[in-house]
Motif scaffolding. Structure first.
Motif, PDB file in Angstrom:
ATOM      1  N   UNK A 176       0.801  -1.218   0.000  1.00 13.03           N
ATOM      2  CA  UNK A 176       0.000   0.000   0.000  1.00 13.03           C
ATOM      3  C   UNK A 176       0.838   1.275   0.000  1.00 13.03           C
ATOM      4  N   UNK A 177       2.141   1.145  -0.041  1.00 18.34           N
ATOM      5  CA  UNK A 177       2.998   2.341  -0.028  1.00 18.34           C
ATOM      6  C   UNK A 177       4.240   2.106  -0.876  1.00 18.34           C
ATOM      7  N   UNK A 178       4.621   3.119  -1.662  1.00 16.00           N
ATOM      8  CA  UNK A 178       5.860   3.048  -2.437  1.00 16.00           C
ATOM      9  C   UNK A 178       6.674   4.308  -2.170  1.00 16.00           C
ATOM     10  N   UNK A 179       7.968   4.223  -2.443  1.00 12.77           N
ATOM     11  CA  UNK A 179       8.875   5.364  -2.308  1.00 12.77           C
ATOM     12  C   UNK A 179       9.536   5.580  -3.659  1.00 12.77           C
ATOM     13  N   UNK A 180       9.466   6.802  -4.148  1.00 14.45           N
ATOM     14  CA  UNK A 180       9.990   7.096  -5.474  1.00 14.45           C
ATOM     15  C   UNK A 180      10.882   8.335  -5.404  1.00 14.45           C
ATOM     16  N   UNK A 181      11.694   8.467  -6.447  1.00 13.75           N
ATOM     17  CA  UNK A 181      12.550   9.642  -6.589  1.00 13.75           C
ATOM     18  C   UNK A 181      11.680  10.784  -7.113  1.00 13.75           C
ATOM     19  N   UNK A 182      11.415  11.752  -6.275  1.00 16.46           N
ATOM     20  CA  UNK A 182      10.524  12.849  -6.631  1.00 16.46           C
ATOM     21  C   UNK A 182      10.994  13.594  -7.876  1.00 16.46           C
ATOM     22  N   UNK A 183      12.283  13.735  -8.043  1.00 13.68           N
ATOM     23  CA  UNK A 183      12.811  14.527  -9.143  1.00 13.68           C
ATOM     24  C   UNK A 183      12.646  13.850 -10.498  1.00 13.68           C
ATOM     25  N   UNK A 184      12.265  12.568 -10.496  1.00 15.93           N
ATOM     26  CA  UNK A 184      12.023  11.860 -11.754  1.00 15.93           C
ATOM     27  C   UNK A 184      10.575  12.010 -12.231  1.00 15.93           C
ATOM     28  N   UNK A 185       9.736  12.603 -11.353  1.00 19.89           N
ATOM     29  CA  UNK A 185       8.322  12.735 -11.662  1.00 19.89           C
ATOM     30  C   UNK A 185       8.012  14.047 -12.361  1.00 19.89           C
ATOM     31  N   UNK A 186       6.967  14.021 -13.169  1.00 20.79           N
ATOM     32  CA  UNK A 186       6.457  15.230 -13.816  1.00 20.79           C
ATOM     33  C   UNK A 186       5.051  15.480 -13.266  1.00 20.79           C
TER      34      UNK A 186
ATOM     35  N   UNK B 146      10.167   0.324 -11.903  1.00 19.67           N
ATOM     36  CA  UNK B 146      11.585   0.368 -11.578  1.00 19.67           C
ATOM     37  C   UNK B 146      12.247   1.689 -11.959  1.00 19.67           C
ATOM     38  N   UNK B 147      11.658   2.418 -12.914  1.00 21.04           N
ATOM     39  CA  UNK B 147      12.287   3.645 -13.411  1.00 21.04           C
ATOM     40  C   UNK B 147      12.258   4.780 -12.394  1.00 21.04           C
ATOM     41  N   UNK B 148      11.428   4.663 -11.361  1.00 21.71           N
ATOM     42  CA  UNK B 148      11.295   5.754 -10.390  1.00 21.71           C
ATOM     43  C   UNK B 148      11.809   5.361  -9.003  1.00 21.71           C
ATOM     44  N   UNK B 149      12.574   4.264  -8.954  1.00 23.48           N
ATOM     45  CA  UNK B 149      13.032   3.761  -7.667  1.00 23.48           C
ATOM     46  C   UNK B 149      14.061   4.690  -7.018  1.00 23.48           C
ATOM     47  N   UNK B 150      14.221   4.532  -5.712  1.00 23.43           N
ATOM     48  CA  UNK B 150      15.208   5.308  -4.957  1.00 23.43           C
ATOM     49  C   UNK B 150      16.614   4.785  -5.275  1.00 23.43           C
ATOM     50  N   UNK B 151      17.536   5.706  -5.551  1.00 26.91           N
ATOM     51  CA  UNK B 151      18.931   5.328  -5.836  1.00 26.91           C
ATOM     52  C   UNK B 151      19.875   6.099  -4.920  1.00 26.91           C
ATOM     53  N   UNK B 152      21.159   5.809  -5.001  1.00 27.88           N
ATOM     54  CA  UNK B 152      22.144   6.489  -4.146  1.00 27.88           C
ATOM     55  C   UNK B 152      22.181   7.985  -4.399  1.00 27.88           C
ATOM     56  N   UNK B 153      21.882   8.348  -5.630  1.00 26.95           N
ATOM     57  CA  UNK B 153      21.948   9.779  -5.988  1.00 26.95           C
ATOM     58  C   UNK B 153      20.634  10.524  -5.705  1.00 26.95           C
TER      59      UNK B 153
ATOM     60  N   UNK C 205       9.100  -3.302 -10.647  1.00 27.00           N
ATOM     61  CA  UNK C 205      10.152  -3.219  -9.635  1.00 27.00           C
ATOM     62  C   UNK C 205      10.564  -4.642  -9.239  1.00 27.00           C
ATOM     63  N   UNK C 206      11.874  -4.864  -9.213  1.00 32.35           N
ATOM     64  CA  UNK C 206      12.406  -6.169  -8.837  1.00 32.35           C
ATOM     65  C   UNK C 206      12.655  -7.085 -10.008  1.00 32.35           C
ATOM     66  N   UNK C 207      12.231  -6.680 -11.208  1.00 27.71           N
ATOM     67  CA  UNK C 207      12.465  -7.481 -12.401  1.00 27.71           C
ATOM     68  C   UNK C 207      13.317  -6.700 -13.389  1.00 27.71           C
ATOM     69  N   UNK C 208      13.863  -7.391 -14.372  1.00 26.68           N
ATOM     70  CA  UNK C 208      14.674  -6.726 -15.391  1.00 26.68           C
ATOM     71  C   UNK C 208      13.818  -6.479 -16.628  1.00 26.68           C
ATOM     72  N   UNK C 209      13.944  -5.290 -17.181  1.00 25.28           N
ATOM     73  CA  UNK C 209      13.287  -4.982 -18.430  1.00 25.28           C
ATOM     74  C   UNK C 209      11.821  -4.633 -18.267  1.00 25.28           C
ATOM     75  N   UNK C 210      11.183  -4.385 -19.426  1.00 23.38           N
ATOM     76  CA  UNK C 210       9.796  -3.955 -19.415  1.00 23.38           C
ATOM     77  C   UNK C 210       8.861  -5.142 -19.607  1.00 23.38           C
ATOM     78  N   UNK C 211       7.586  -4.869 -19.320  1.00 18.70           N
ATOM     79  CA  UNK C 211       6.588  -5.923 -19.420  1.00 18.70           C
ATOM     80  C   UNK C 211       5.257  -5.299 -19.806  1.00 18.70           C
ATOM     81  N   UNK C 212       4.546  -5.970 -20.686  1.00 11.72           N
ATOM     82  CA  UNK C 212       3.208  -5.489 -21.004  1.00 11.72           C
ATOM     83  C   UNK C 212       2.331  -5.609 -19.758  1.00 11.72           C
ATOM     84  N   UNK C 213       1.517  -4.599 -19.532  1.00 10.01           N
ATOM     85  CA  UNK C 213       0.631  -4.635 -18.368  1.00 10.01           C
ATOM     86  C   UNK C 213      -0.323  -5.833 -18.451  1.00 10.01           C
TER      87      UNK C 213
END
Length: 436
Positions: free
Chosen positions: A347-357, A418-425, A374-382
């Motif tokens: 019910x909760x996710x954490x994302x990099x705010x600066x990647x959002x529009x 996965x594109x909006x996940x928290x990273x070291x930067x 998130x947790x998988x490699x590459x893209x996937x059809x919904x």
């Protein structure tokens, strides 16, 4: 004799009516006028209610005046209303009989609720019960349609059902009670009138106690209906699996109950379905096939049927501001800037705010949607994600997606992108929480 029987009937079967107050539906005809006199002589606390449907010109107005005068004579309050019945028929595309019934009961119930009446009394009697039985029999109804007019429902009570039209007429004439005759009651173009004047007299000639025998038969049918209803409720407990606002019904288990068509009718009749061949056809239809009633939808999804209350179609998308809880959304989301990740849940996710529009959009699935789970490699059809997760068709339709531009940020409540996940930067962390 009728008066004493009426008093005993009320005391034995409807003791709550002795407390009142009661709203008595009075057309001005013999049945409702006799009911009014019986209630007055039984010292019940009641008021009269009369509907003028404006269908018979001066005669309709004369009925209204008669009921007003009856109220004065009995020293009772009277409610009167008029309806543009023909306009209601045109706008709702219903028959005259259905229009009149819907209009009057809606009005009766409004008065009952607003002014605190215990129930609405109607003057249906034994011959009405027989006529209703024959009408339903001619229409091919099930057992429910043959058990007769109920003596009591949540909105109405019918204390005259044990009395025949002959008894009521004798009581009225002996007591010199005056009533109004509706000339349309003699017209046999209406089904009920045709049955009343052409069929019922012949049936009564077959046996001097026909009506009494019919009443006994109907009691047996009512008892049978109760037994059947108890059984169906038990089967529903076994077959209906409630998942949120969905009911899931296993098709293989349903098919074990024979005759299947009869069980389908009994299990689903209260949800407004009427095309039973179509419902039966869902058992062998391809996934995604569905049928609708006015209130529900029934959908085939692999080896189950999914039953759901029909809902209004939501907007295509909703804009979401940066801060606080968005109160005008179909679901409750809370966006909060935090300094570190806290709870981890679906019910909760954490994302990099600066990647959002901003503003973000909340929308349903669209053809060709893809995301990077998130947790998988590459893209996937919904659609492939839904299939892998074994998400049923209705749940797919109900699934909300949180998006940034044309990118999915979160399959809400299921998987982040996965594109909006928290990273070291990451400098600014945004917590997005689904509130229940």
């Amino acid at each position: 004799m009728v008066l004493q029987e009426f008093k005993n009937h009320i005391k034995t079967n409807f003791p709550a009516l002795l407390q009142g107050p009661l709203l008595l539906a009075c057309s001005g005809g013999i049945d409702s006028v006799v009911l009014a006199h019986l209630c007055a002589l039984s010292e019940l606390d009641f008021a009269l209610a009369h509907c003028n449907f404006k269908l018979r010109g001066a005669a309709s107005d004369a009925d209204e005046e008669f009921v007003r005068e009856l109220a004065v004579k009995l020293d009772k309050k009277v409610y009167v209303t008029t309806f543009d019945t023909n306009a209601y028929i045109a706008s709702n595309k219903v028959s005259l009989q259905i229009a009149a019934r819907e209009l009057r009961y809606q009005w009766f119930n409004n008065i009952r609720d607003q002014d605190g009446f215990l129930t609405v009394l109607t003057a249906h009697q034994a011959d009405d019960n027989l006529e209703t039985f024959l009408i339903n029999l001619s229409r091919g109804t099930g057992v429910d349609g043959l058990t007769g007019i109920p003596a009591e429902t949540n909105s109405a009570t019918r204390p005259m059902l044990p009395f025949t039209r002959a008894q009521i007429l004798t009581y009225a004439t002996t007591g010199k009670i005056v009533w109004r005759e509706d000339g349309t009651n003699a017209e046999t173009k209406y089904l009920r009138n045709s049955i009343r004047h052409n069929i019922v007299p012949l049936l009564k000639e077959l046996h001097p106690t026909f009506l009494k025998n019919f009443e006994n038969t109907q009691k047996y049918l009512q008892q049978t209906a109760v037994l059947a209803d108890n059984h169906i409720k038990q089967v529903q407990k076994e077959l209906f699996v409630h998942k949120g606002d969905l009911v899931e019904i296993s098709i293989p288990r349903l098919q074990q109950y024979l005759p299947t068509k009869s069980y389908i009718y009994a299990l689903l009749k209260d949800f407004g379905f009427t095309e039973w061949e179509d419902v039966l056809g869902l058992l062998t239809a391809v996934s995604g096939k569905e049928i609708h009633s006015k209130t529900h939808r029934l959908l085939k999804d692999r080896d189950v049927l999914l039953l759901q209350t029909r809902k209004e179609t939501p907007m295509d998308s909703y804009d979401i501001a940066l801060e606080g809880e968005s109160s005008k959304l179909p679901i409750r989301l809370q966006l909060t800037e935090v300094t570190a990740m806290e709870e981890i849940s679906s019910d909760a996710i954490y994302v990099d705010k600066d990647k959002l529009v901003f503003p973000l959009q909340l929308r349903k699935k669209r053809e060709g949607d893809v995301f990077y789970p998130f947790g998988l490699k590459g893209k996937k059809k919904l659609s492939k994600f839904f299939k892998d997760e074994k998400i049923d068709v209705i749940s797919k339709e109900a699934q909300w997606l949180l998006c940034s531009g044309d990118k999915i940020v979160w399959v809400v409540g299921r998987r982040a992108d996965n594109r909006f996940k928290i990273e070291r930067t990451t400098a600014n962390i945004l917590k997005i929480k689904l509130l229940h």
